[in-house]
Design an enzyme around this catalytic site. Structure first.
Site, PDB file in Angstrom:
ATOM      1  N   TYR A 348      -5.389   1.437   3.961  1.00 26.01           N
ATOM      2  CA  TYR A 348      -4.071   1.028   3.477  1.00 26.01           C
ATOM      3  C   TYR A 348      -3.378   0.182   4.547  1.00 26.01           C
ATOM      4  CZ  TYR A 348      -4.687   4.818   0.078  1.00 26.01           C
ATOM      5  OH  TYR A 348      -5.153   5.643  -0.913  1.00 26.01           O
ATOM      6  N   HIS A 356      -0.722   0.363  -1.903  1.00 22.36           N
ATOM      7  CA  HIS A 356      -2.042   0.617  -2.455  1.00 22.36           C
ATOM      8  C   HIS A 356      -3.093   0.248  -1.412  1.00 22.36           C
ATOM      9  CE1 HIS A 356      -0.821   1.553  -6.569  1.00 22.36           C
ATOM     10  NE2 HIS A 356       0.051   0.558  -6.482  1.00 22.36           N
ATOM     11  N   LYS A 387     -10.244  -4.116  -4.950  1.00 16.11           N
ATOM     12  CA  LYS A 387     -10.268  -3.842  -3.518  1.00 16.11           C
ATOM     13  C   LYS A 387     -11.436  -4.582  -2.888  1.00 16.11           C
ATOM     14  CE  LYS A 387      -8.146   0.737  -3.826  1.00 16.11           C
ATOM     15  NZ  LYS A 387      -7.519   0.409  -5.076  1.00 16.11           N
TER      16      LYS A 387
END
Length: 411
Positions: A348, A356, A387
């Protein structure tokens, strides 16, 4: 032999031939570094130079520049004369809107203040050091080992590790609703890397268990708690039986005498003392708010020292994970477990309560071979959850090499 367990010895070099005849002790860990120097004249003793290993507080402080104005009577008169001699219609005709007119006037007034009122610039040193080693980080947290899981129970310990950027995972739930996972509380489960990082910082120590010296008091407290729970269960069982009898008596009073329902209620009332059982899952547990009973007793405080070994890990896989964890945490990232994302850590950019995760870290050694299908699978998974996948490999020089993977489609 006189022992000084709280003092640290610093001179470990030879001072006279093959012997160490000079000693220096302090209560501060790693305060000095001893370096042997040449002897003076024909002396058979060498000189020992104690070099401070700590940084002075003045060097740790963050300089802050503060500017203040000195509003004297002469400065006020000069500013008043400057404002009185100003033609304000110039600003009104030179601007097209109220916002531009306001900005122009306020900027001109600030310019007049800078010209008429003398100012003084000072450099102040903040007492808080620029790094994260504040007062909370110096707090030694007590780690309770439940089998192989490191747990934190005290609120002060949770606050201390949170201030150091360590997140962990809350596990506690209410006794009557153990399966709910929406509002969890203490204890806090630490990652093995978080536990090891706290140990290296001398900020964590293992609490005495029942099989350690001093754990007899803890065992007695556990036995006393179990006895209190058993006594509370018996008292609540009696109250529950009386409450059920009262409910049956009210039902009997409201029913017609001699009816089948009345006879059934009376038979249930007679057999209630033998057939009723109070389940432990319905036991009411008292939660103390003023004093939770989790503070360390004076005997346990003696064991809660920073040099108490928590436990060691010799696995190469654990060492690689820890090096990656320490490097990313040193860069200011927050990390949590990424088991359900197919990686080792979720990375993070800030506190997980506000941000997020941006990356999925996968820890691999430089010599480890990876199947191409595994690389494609983790890259597609990272693309689906928006991600970036990081392949993290600790190097031989202490640095960590990062390789990012992003799925762009089939070729």
């Amino acid at each position: 032999m006189l022992t000084c367990p709280k003092y640290r010895r610093f001179i470990k070099c030879l001072t006279r031939e093959e012997n160490i005849l000079d000693h220096c002790y302090t209560t501060v860990r790693d305060a000095y570094h001893a370096v042997p120097r040449a002897a003076l004249g024909h002396s058979d003793h060498v000189m020992v130079h104690l070099i401070p290993a700590y940084r002075q507080k003045l060097k740790l402080c963050r300089p802050v520049v503060r500017t203040s104005r000195k509003w004297t009577s002469e400065a006020v008169e000069d500013l008043q004369a400057c404002l009185d001699s100003t033609d304000w219609d110039v600003f009104r005709t030179a601007t097209n809107s109220l916002d531009e007119y306001t900005e122009a006037v306020t900027s001109y007034i600030s310019f007049c203040e800078d010209c008429c009122v003398p100012s003084r610039t000072r450099i102040l040193l903040m007492e808080e050091p620029p790094d994260s080693k504040c007062e909370d980080s110096c707090h030694v947290v007590g780690v309770s080992l439940c089998d192989s899981a490191p747990l934190l129970w005290r609120v002060e310990d949770l606050r201390s590790v949170r201030s150091q950027g360590l997140v962990g995972a809350l596990l506690g739930s209410l006794p009557r609703t153990p399966r709910q996972n929406g509002r969890l509380g203490r204890p806090l489960l630490l990652l093995p890397e978080e536990e090891r990082l706290l140990t290296e910082r001398h900020a964590a120590a293992a609490l005495p268990a029942n099989n350690q010296d001093g754990g007899v008091e803890l065992g007695l407290l556990v036995e006393q708690h179990q006895e209190d729970q058993r006594r509370s269960h018996e008292e609540q069982s009696i109250l529950a039986v009386e409450d059920r009898k009262s409910a049956l008596l009210r039902a009997i009073m409201s029913s017609h005498p001699g009816s089948e329902a009345d006879e059934a209620l009376r038979s249930r009332l007679e057999a209630l003392d033998h057939s009723f059982t109070f389940p432990r899952s319905a036991l009411a547990v008292q939660l103390s708010t003023a004093r939770a009973g989790l503070s360390y007793c004076p005997e346990a405080q003696a064991f809660l020292q920073a040099d108490w070994p928590v436990r060691g890990r010799d696995s190469l896989r654990c060492d690689a994970r820890y090096q990656v964890f320490r490097d990313l945490r040193g860069r200011g990232f927050y990390l949590t477990s990424a088991g359900k994302f197919g990686g080792d850590f979720l990375v993070y950019p800030g506190d997980p309560l506000r941000f997020h995760a941006h990356f999925i870290a996968v820890c691999l050694s430089l010599e480890e071979s990876v199947c191409l299908l595994d690389v494609l699978a983790v890259a597609r998974l990272g693309s689906n959850v928006k991600k970036t996948v990081l392949l993290c490999s600790p190097g031989t020089d202490g640095r960590v090499l990062y390789t990012s993977l992003q799925w762009s489609g089939m070729v």
